[in-house]
Design an enzyme around this catalytic site. Structure first.
Site, PDB file in Angstrom:
ATOM      1  N   LYS A  10       1.021  -1.212   0.121  1.00  0.00           N
ATOM      2  CA  LYS A  10      -0.003  -0.080  -0.192  1.00  0.00           C
ATOM      3  C   LYS A  10       1.560   1.214   0.168  1.00  0.00           C
ATOM      4  O   LYS A  10       2.196   1.544   0.336  1.00  0.00           O
ATOM      5  CB  LYS A  10      -0.786  -0.142   1.696  1.00  0.00           C
ATOM      6  CG  LYS A  10      -1.877  -1.615   0.473  1.00  0.00           C
ATOM      7  CD  LYS A  10      -2.928  -0.774   2.496  1.00  0.00           C
ATOM      8  CE  LYS A  10      -4.059  -1.985   2.227  1.00  0.00           C
ATOM      9  NZ  LYS A  10      -4.560  -2.609   3.149  1.00  0.00           N
ATOM     10  N   TYR A  50     -12.208  -1.821  -3.951  1.00  0.00           N
ATOM     11  CA  TYR A  50     -12.722  -1.934  -2.478  1.00  0.00           C
ATOM     12  C   TYR A  50     -14.744  -1.591  -2.165  1.00  0.00           C
ATOM     13  O   TYR A  50     -15.518  -1.493  -1.096  1.00  0.00           O
ATOM     14  CB  TYR A  50     -13.006  -1.166  -1.456  1.00  0.00           C
ATOM     15  CG  TYR A  50     -11.013  -1.353  -0.925  1.00  0.00           C
ATOM     16  CD1 TYR A  50     -10.325  -2.767  -0.254  1.00  0.00           C
ATOM     17  CD2 TYR A  50     -10.181  -0.640  -1.405  1.00  0.00           C
ATOM     18  CE1 TYR A  50      -9.882  -2.747   0.327  1.00  0.00           C
ATOM     19  CE2 TYR A  50      -8.627  -1.076  -1.191  1.00  0.00           C
ATOM     20  CZ  TYR A  50      -8.608  -2.013  -0.452  1.00  0.00           C
ATOM     21  OH  TYR A  50      -7.391  -2.120  -0.039  1.00  0.00           O
ATOM     22  N   ASN A 113      -2.636  -0.162   6.536  1.00  0.00           N
ATOM     23  CA  ASN A 113      -1.535  -1.094   7.191  1.00  0.00           C
ATOM     24  C   ASN A 113      -0.604  -1.858   6.466  1.00  0.00           C
ATOM     25  O   ASN A 113      -1.227  -2.829   6.066  1.00  0.00           O
ATOM     26  CB  ASN A 113      -2.059  -1.852   7.931  1.00  0.00           C
ATOM     27  CG  ASN A 113      -3.773  -2.517   6.546  1.00  0.00           C
ATOM     28  OD1 ASN A 113      -3.971  -2.055   5.674  1.00  0.00           O
ATOM     29  ND2 ASN A 113      -4.470  -3.291   7.169  1.00  0.00           N
ATOM     30  N   HIS A 116      -1.956  -5.639   1.869  1.00  0.00           N
ATOM     31  CA  HIS A 116      -3.250  -5.857   1.590  1.00  0.00           C
ATOM     32  C   HIS A 116      -3.443  -7.615   1.401  1.00  0.00           C
ATOM     33  O   HIS A 116      -2.587  -8.101   0.792  1.00  0.00           O
ATOM     34  CB  HIS A 116      -4.761  -5.648   0.562  1.00  0.00           C
ATOM     35  CG  HIS A 116      -5.516  -5.869  -0.038  1.00  0.00           C
ATOM     36  ND1 HIS A 116      -6.562  -5.898   0.389  1.00  0.00           N
ATOM     37  CD2 HIS A 116      -5.889  -6.951  -1.340  1.00  0.00           C
ATOM     38  CE1 HIS A 116      -7.635  -7.004   0.303  1.00  0.00           C
ATOM     39  NE2 HIS A 116      -6.942  -7.529  -1.152  1.00  0.00           N
ATOM     40  N   GLU A 127     -10.238 -10.022  -7.692  1.00  0.00           N
ATOM     41  CA  GLU A 127      -9.005  -9.288  -7.433  1.00  0.00           C
ATOM     42  C   GLU A 127      -7.711  -9.117  -7.973  1.00  0.00           C
ATOM     43  O   GLU A 127      -6.969  -8.650  -8.545  1.00  0.00           O
ATOM     44  CB  GLU A 127      -8.310  -8.674  -5.923  1.00  0.00           C
ATOM     45  CG  GLU A 127      -8.943  -8.213  -4.481  1.00  0.00           C
ATOM     46  CD  GLU A 127      -9.142  -9.036  -2.892  1.00  0.00           C
ATOM     47  OE1 GLU A 127     -10.351  -8.648  -2.462  1.00  0.00           O
ATOM     48  OE2 GLU A 127      -8.364  -9.342  -3.482  1.00  0.00           O
TER      49      GLU A 127
HETATM   50  P1  CMP Z   1      -7.354  -4.558   3.266  1.00  0.00           P
HETATM   51  O1  CMP Z   1      -6.296  -5.998   3.965  1.00  0.00           O
HETATM   52  O2  CMP Z   1      -6.887  -3.490   2.236  1.00  0.00           O
HETATM   53  O3  CMP Z   1      -8.822  -4.701   3.388  1.00  0.00           O
HETATM   54  C1  CMP Z   1     -10.173  -3.794   3.888  1.00  0.00           C
HETATM   55  C2  CMP Z   1      -8.716  -2.626   4.919  1.00  0.00           C
HETATM   56  O4  CMP Z   1     -10.298  -1.325   5.383  1.00  0.00           O
HETATM   57  C3  CMP Z   1      -8.489  -2.995   4.981  1.00  0.00           C
HETATM   58  O5  CMP Z   1      -7.317  -3.844   5.015  1.00  0.00           O
HETATM   59  C4  CMP Z   1      -7.882  -1.522   5.625  1.00  0.00           C
HETATM   60  O6  CMP Z   1      -7.015  -0.540   5.293  1.00  0.00           O
HETATM   61  C5  CMP Z   1      -9.049  -0.984   5.940  1.00  0.00           C
HETATM   62  N1  CMP Z   1      -9.657  -0.639   7.090  1.00  0.00           N
HETATM   63  C6  CMP Z   1     -11.013  -1.261   7.554  1.00  0.00           C
HETATM   64  N2  CMP Z   1     -10.942  -1.575   9.067  1.00  0.00           N
HETATM   65  C7  CMP Z   1     -10.515  -0.022   9.556  1.00  0.00           C
HETATM   66  C8  CMP Z   1     -10.827   1.287  10.143  1.00  0.00           C
HETATM   67  N3  CMP Z   1     -11.669   0.493  10.699  1.00  0.00           N
HETATM   68  N4  CMP Z   1     -10.863   1.785   9.947  1.00  0.00           N
HETATM   69  C9  CMP Z   1      -9.790   1.973   8.396  1.00  0.00           C
HETATM   70  N5  CMP Z   1      -9.187   0.913   7.806  1.00  0.00           N
HETATM   71  C10 CMP Z   1     -10.082   0.096   8.086  1.00  0.00           C
END
Ligand code: CMP
Length: 138
Positions: A10, A50, A113, A116, A127
């Site tokens: 990311k 998403y 984070n 993904h 995806e």
């Molecule tokens: P990802 O695995 O990319 O799939 C969905 C994404 O939504 C997740 O990683 C996080 O980056 C994001 N996400 C999930 N929960 C939250 C939250 N409570 N606040 C902000 N981002 C979130």
């Protein structure tokens, strides 16, 4: 048993200079790269990718963030790919991620984070198809 999953490094991890470190962990985890590209997606493309989270309160923040800078998108191969990759990346919230996982090392928050990973075989296929055509897979 699935043998392919889809990942993105990311914008936060790209900006922090962690592409190489993360790819090294992916290789060390036993994954082979089937397809890979470095690109920036638009807000609209992030919304499409998403879409399943469209009703969530964090959808706007998530799609702003994912379109804020370049990412690395990749299809990865290994026995049991979806589950093993989710183990390698750790919990969505890095505060809950196990020691030695990619998110424990490189993620800074639940929204930024670092990586993904697909959550099912079905989504891994959807995806991967979002980013790659047949000529881009090896
Ligand atoms: P990802 O695995 O990319 O799939 C969905 C994404 O939504 C997740 O990683 C996080 O980056 C994001 N996400 C999930 N929960 C939250 C939250 N409570 N606040 C902000 N981002 C979130």
């Amino acid at each position: 048993m699935s043998n392919r999953t889809f990942t993105m490094i990311k914008p936060d991890a790209v900006k922090a200079g962690n592409i190489g470190n993360i790819l090294q962990m992916i290789y060390a985890g036993g994954f082979r790269i089937v397809a890979m590209k470095y690109l920036q997606i638009s807000k609209q493309q992030a919304e499409k990718f998403y879409e399943v989270h469209a009703s969530r309160p964090f959808y706007g923040e998530l799609t702003d963030f994912m379109s804020s800078g370049p990412i690395v998108a990749a299809i990865l191969e290994k026995d049991n790919a979806v589950i093993d990759f989710r183990t390698l990346i750790g919990a969505t919230n890095p505060a809950q991620a196990e020691e030695g996982t990619i998110r424990k090392k490189y993620a800074t928050s639940i929204s930024e984070n670092a990586v993904h990973g697909s959550d099912s075989d079905e989504n891994a296929a959807i995806e991967g198809n979002f980013f790659f055509n047949g000529l881009e897979r090896f």
